[in-house]
Design a protein around this motif. Structure first.
Motif, PDB file in Angstrom:
ATOM      1  N   ILE A  45       0.605 -11.118  27.542  1.00  0.00           N
ATOM      2  CA  ILE A  45       0.649 -11.249  29.008  1.00  0.00           C
ATOM      3  C   ILE A  45       1.997 -11.796  29.464  1.00  0.00           C
ATOM      4  N   GLU A  46       2.609 -12.680  28.658  1.00  0.00           N
ATOM      5  CA  GLU A  46       3.928 -13.215  29.011  1.00  0.00           C
ATOM      6  C   GLU A  46       4.994 -12.139  28.909  1.00  0.00           C
ATOM      7  N   ILE A  47       4.883 -11.305  27.886  1.00  0.00           N
ATOM      8  CA  ILE A  47       5.830 -10.201  27.723  1.00  0.00           C
ATOM      9  C   ILE A  47       5.702  -9.244  28.896  1.00  0.00           C
ATOM     10  N   ALA A  48       4.461  -8.959  29.302  1.00  0.00           N
ATOM     11  CA  ALA A  48       4.228  -8.045  30.424  1.00  0.00           C
ATOM     12  C   ALA A  48       4.850  -8.578  31.713  1.00  0.00           C
ATOM     13  N   ARG A  49       4.654  -9.873  31.970  1.00  0.00           N
ATOM     14  CA  ARG A  49       5.223 -10.456  33.195  1.00  0.00           C
ATOM     15  C   ARG A  49       6.751 -10.441  33.150  1.00  0.00           C
ATOM     16  N   ALA A  50       7.296 -10.800  32.003  1.00  0.00           N
ATOM     17  CA  ALA A  50       8.762 -10.830  31.877  1.00  0.00           C
ATOM     18  C   ALA A  50       9.366  -9.441  32.031  1.00  0.00           C
ATOM     19  N   SER A  51       8.605  -8.416  31.675  1.00  0.00           N
ATOM     20  CA  SER A  51       9.137  -7.051  31.739  1.00  0.00           C
ATOM     21  C   SER A  51       9.371  -6.577  33.173  1.00  0.00           C
ATOM     22  N   LEU A  52       8.801  -7.294  34.149  1.00  0.00           N
ATOM     23  CA  LEU A  52       8.963  -6.913  35.560  1.00  0.00           C
ATOM     24  C   LEU A  52      10.274  -7.408  36.152  1.00  0.00           C
ATOM     25  N   VAL A  53      10.948  -8.287  35.451  1.00  0.00           N
ATOM     26  CA  VAL A  53      12.128  -8.972  35.984  1.00  0.00           C
ATOM     27  C   VAL A  53      13.227  -8.006  36.418  1.00  0.00           C
ATOM     28  N   GLY A  54      13.440  -6.939  35.652  1.00  0.00           N
ATOM     29  CA  GLY A  54      14.580  -6.059  35.907  1.00  0.00           C
ATOM     30  C   GLY A  54      14.414  -5.051  37.021  1.00  0.00           C
ATOM     31  N   GLN A  55      13.289  -5.064  37.747  1.00  0.00           N
ATOM     32  CA  GLN A  55      13.039  -4.019  38.736  1.00  0.00           C
ATOM     33  C   GLN A  55      14.010  -4.035  39.914  1.00  0.00           C
ATOM     34  N   ALA A  56      14.566  -5.202  40.239  1.00  0.00           N
ATOM     35  CA  ALA A  56      15.531  -5.253  41.351  1.00  0.00           C
ATOM     36  C   ALA A  56      16.723  -4.348  41.066  1.00  0.00           C
ATOM     37  N   LEU A  57      17.156  -4.304  39.794  1.00  0.00           N
ATOM     38  CA  LEU A  57      18.266  -3.440  39.410  1.00  0.00           C
ATOM     39  C   LEU A  57      17.796  -2.019  39.140  1.00  0.00           C
ATOM     40  N   HIS A  58      16.585  -1.876  38.645  1.00  0.00           N
ATOM     41  CA  HIS A  58      16.071  -0.553  38.272  1.00  0.00           C
ATOM     42  C   HIS A  58      16.128   0.430  39.436  1.00  0.00           C
ATOM     43  N   MET A  59      15.890  -0.025  40.671  1.00  0.00           N
ATOM     44  CA  MET A  59      15.821   0.891  41.803  1.00  0.00           C
ATOM     45  C   MET A  59      17.172   1.518  42.142  1.00  0.00           C
ATOM     46  N   SER A  60      18.249   1.025  41.543  1.00  0.00           N
ATOM     47  CA  SER A  60      19.560   1.659  41.745  1.00  0.00           C
ATOM     48  C   SER A  60      19.989   2.465  40.532  1.00  0.00           C
ATOM     49  N   SER A  61      19.083   2.645  39.574  1.00  0.00           N
ATOM     50  CA  SER A  61      19.395   3.413  38.371  1.00  0.00           C
ATOM     51  C   SER A  61      19.620   4.882  38.720  1.00  0.00           C
ATOM     52  N   PRO A  62      20.561   5.537  38.066  1.00  0.00           N
ATOM     53  CA  PRO A  62      20.754   6.970  38.311  1.00  0.00           C
ATOM     54  C   PRO A  62      19.575   7.818  37.851  1.00  0.00           C
ATOM     55  N   LEU A  63      18.627   7.213  37.148  1.00  0.00           N
ATOM     56  CA  LEU A  63      17.441   7.934  36.695  1.00  0.00           C
ATOM     57  C   LEU A  63      16.263   7.760  37.639  1.00  0.00           C
ATOM     58  N   VAL A  64      16.465   7.063  38.761  1.00  0.00           N
ATOM     59  CA  VAL A  64      15.410   6.880  39.756  1.00  0.00           C
ATOM     60  C   VAL A  64      15.628   7.880  40.893  1.00  0.00           C
ATOM     61  N   PRO A  65      14.747   8.845  41.051  1.00  0.00           N
ATOM     62  CA  PRO A  65      14.957   9.870  42.077  1.00  0.00           C
ATOM     63  C   PRO A  65      15.109   9.301  43.494  1.00  0.00           C
ATOM     64  N   ALA A  66      14.378   8.241  43.805  1.00  0.00           N
ATOM     65  CA  ALA A  66      14.400   7.711  45.167  1.00  0.00           C
ATOM     66  C   ALA A  66      15.788   7.252  45.596  1.00  0.00           C
ATOM     67  N   VAL A  67      16.622   6.819  44.655  1.00  0.00           N
ATOM     68  CA  VAL A  67      17.943   6.316  45.025  1.00  0.00           C
ATOM     69  C   VAL A  67      18.800   7.438  45.608  1.00  0.00           C
ATOM     70  N   TYR A  68      18.513   8.676  45.237  1.00  0.00           N
ATOM     71  CA  TYR A  68      19.269   9.798  45.799  1.00  0.00           C
ATOM     72  C   TYR A  68      18.840  10.086  47.236  1.00  0.00           C
ATOM     73  N   VAL A  69      17.592   9.759  47.564  1.00  0.00           N
ATOM     74  CA  VAL A  69      17.169   9.819  48.961  1.00  0.00           C
ATOM     75  C   VAL A  69      17.977   8.810  49.772  1.00  0.00           C
ATOM     76  N   LEU A  70      18.114   7.619  49.227  1.00  0.00           N
ATOM     77  CA  LEU A  70      18.824   6.535  49.911  1.00  0.00           C
ATOM     78  C   LEU A  70      20.287   6.888  50.161  1.00  0.00           C
ATOM     79  N   VAL A  71      21.016   7.221  49.115  1.00  0.00           N
ATOM     80  CA  VAL A  71      22.449   7.479  49.289  1.00  0.00           C
ATOM     81  C   VAL A  71      22.700   8.786  50.036  1.00  0.00           C
TER      82      VAL A  71
END
Length: 475
Positions: free
Chosen positions: A414-440
């Motif tokens: 459960i601790e590993i699962a919670r810690a795995s959420l930490v990087g989502q703030a950066l994830h949304m600007s990843s070139p592999l996230v389709p939504a970021v192309y909507v944004l830019v």
């Protein structure tokens, strides 16, 4: 060798798009194709690409019909009251505008869909940023980071993936993380304030001579607003040439609004408004988002049905329906094209085994002394790994390995699962996230410029979330 080539491929991609040597679409296709040949698997390129396209096709369909649906809702005026409220708050103060961007993005992110968030946020605030000559990468950076923090909602995706991968309850993962995520959201607002102060300093003091906003009941001529500012490099109290702002939401390029179509996104007098259908459209949207959260049907199917209903009810005439689809065709084509181009990148990265080798190399490099601190290690690794790979790859491929390593040292999954959420703030600007192309794409910002500006702030926000998690004893 696959590990080295994987990192080199990603680095090559990022360098080329940030230096604007290649367009993101071309880079997403040509670079992985080249590296696929270099690893000696060129004969399987077709299989890798088709597999990647098959995996991302539902996402492309979802984005296509989501853009049409929310484009129609913007056309008919569903979000105009929200826009007017945000604009009343923003006035002409760059600090308020940037904070308002974070606020609007965070509120709309409650639906769990990044594309929706970016479409509404950009449509509402792009004209205001243009009129005040504010930096558009500030808008895209703040919106993406705010959405990244909110993306951890159980129906947003990452939490559900972590729960599925480790066979845990999503509520048990998310609820204890709320204080840390709240601190992360506060950090986003603090960032927005700082960036707003920077914009205010660059542009000078801006005030509205008349604080009234144009509404459907106020004649445009009466509601004309005079924007007075010191201008870039000017003294804060010095008056500048008056510029007229009309059209309510942000103004247009001229007094009659006919010269700059980019600034007429939410023109209160546009012919597509359907005030008599406002409550129908509101109910339809609430119902759609409710079904989305409840996962009653696949998301692409929900948006397909929603778009068909919205078009049919609001624009009964065939020619009007065609006109609305055509009006949003550019966004649909750009985003869908980017998704399928990204499918080449992810298909090669996964099919050649590069992503697996990269992940195992990172995990194997963790010293035994850090075993009891696998929660912290997971949180730190989640920041770069969720940027360089899809959420599916990270949560289903990497997190179980990290959980096994943690279990060997007494760290609960459960601790590993919670810690795995930490990087989502950066994830949304990843070139592999389709939504970021909507944004830019809607903000008319180069992806490389967005990346160069946003990565450092989003990574800092992720570290704030990790620090708060440790402070509260969540991880």
């Amino acid at each position: 060798m696959l590990t080295i080539l994987g990192f080199v491929m990603i680095a090559t991609f990022l360098v080329l798009i940030m230096m604007k040597k290649m367009s993101p679409m071309a880079a997403l296709v040509l670079i992985p194709a080249l590296f696929c040949v270099l690893v000696g698997q060129g004969a399987h390129l077709g299989d890798f690409v088709l597999k990647g396209i098959g995996d991302l096709a539902p996402t492309a369909a979802m984005l296509m019909f989501a853009i049409i649906y929310f484009g129609v809702m913007i056309d008919v005026g569903l979000f105009d009251p929200i826009v007017r409220a945000i604009l009343r708050f923003c006035k002409a103060d760059p600090v308020r505008v940037v904070v308002g961007t974070a606020l609007l993005a965070a509120i709309v992110s409650l639906d769990g869909d990044g594309s929706t968030t970016f479409m509404i946020t950009v449509s509402a605030l792009y004209p205001l940023y243009k009129r005040l000559k504010m930096s558009l990468v500030v808008m895209t950076g703040v919106a993406a980071t705010a959405n990244g923090v909110m993306n951890t909602l159980p129906w947003g995706g990452p939490t559900a993936r972590a729960a599925t991968a480790l066979k845990l309850d999503a509520g048990d993962i998310f609820v204890p993380m709320i204080p840390a995520l709240a601190v992360g959201l506060i950090a986003v607002f603090a960032l927005a304030y700082v960036l707003g102060r920077r914009e205010r300093k660059r542009l000078g003091v801006l005030t509205l001579g008349d604080t009234r906003l144009v509404t459907d009941t106020v004649p445009e001529k009466e509601a004309e607003q005079v924007l007075v500012g010191a201008g870039a490099g000017g003294k804060s109290g010095a008056p500048a040439t008056a510029q007229h702002v009309t059209g309510g939401s942000a103004g247009t390029g001229s007094d009659d609004g006919s010269q700059d179509p980019d600034l007429q996104t939410l023109d209160p007098n546009r012919a597509t408004l359907r005030p008599n259908l406002y409550w129908f459209n509101a109910a339809l949207t609430v119902a759609l988002l409710t079904l989305l959260i409840m996962q009653t049907l696949p998301i692409p199917v929900l948006f397909l049905l929603g778009a068909a209903i919205a078009l049919t009810v609001n624009f009964p005439q065939m020619k009007d329906q065609k006109a609305r689809v055509a009006a949003h065709a550019e966004n649909v084509l750009n985003v869908s094209g980017m998704v399928f181009a990204a499918a080449v990148f992810t298909g090669v990265l996964t099919g050649t085994g590069m992503v697996e080798h990269m992940a195992r190399w990172l995990v194997s490099g963790i010293p035994d002394a850090l075993g009891p601190h696998m929660g912290i290690v997971t949180g730190i690794l989640s920041i770069p790994l969720t940027y360089f790979m899809s959420n599916d790859g990270f949560y289903f491929g990497i997190v179980p390995i990290l959980a096994e390593a943690g279990a060997a040292h007494g760290v609960a999954p459960i601790e590993i699962a919670r810690a795995s959420l930490v990087g989502q703030a950066l994830h949304m600007s990843s070139p592999l996230v389709p939504a970021v192309y909507v944004l830019v794409g809607m903000a008319k910002v180069e992806f490389g410029d967005h990346t160069r500006f946003t990565v450092k702030w989003a990574a800092l926000t992720s570290l704030v979330v990790l620090g708060a998690s440790l402070l509260f004893g969540i991880v």
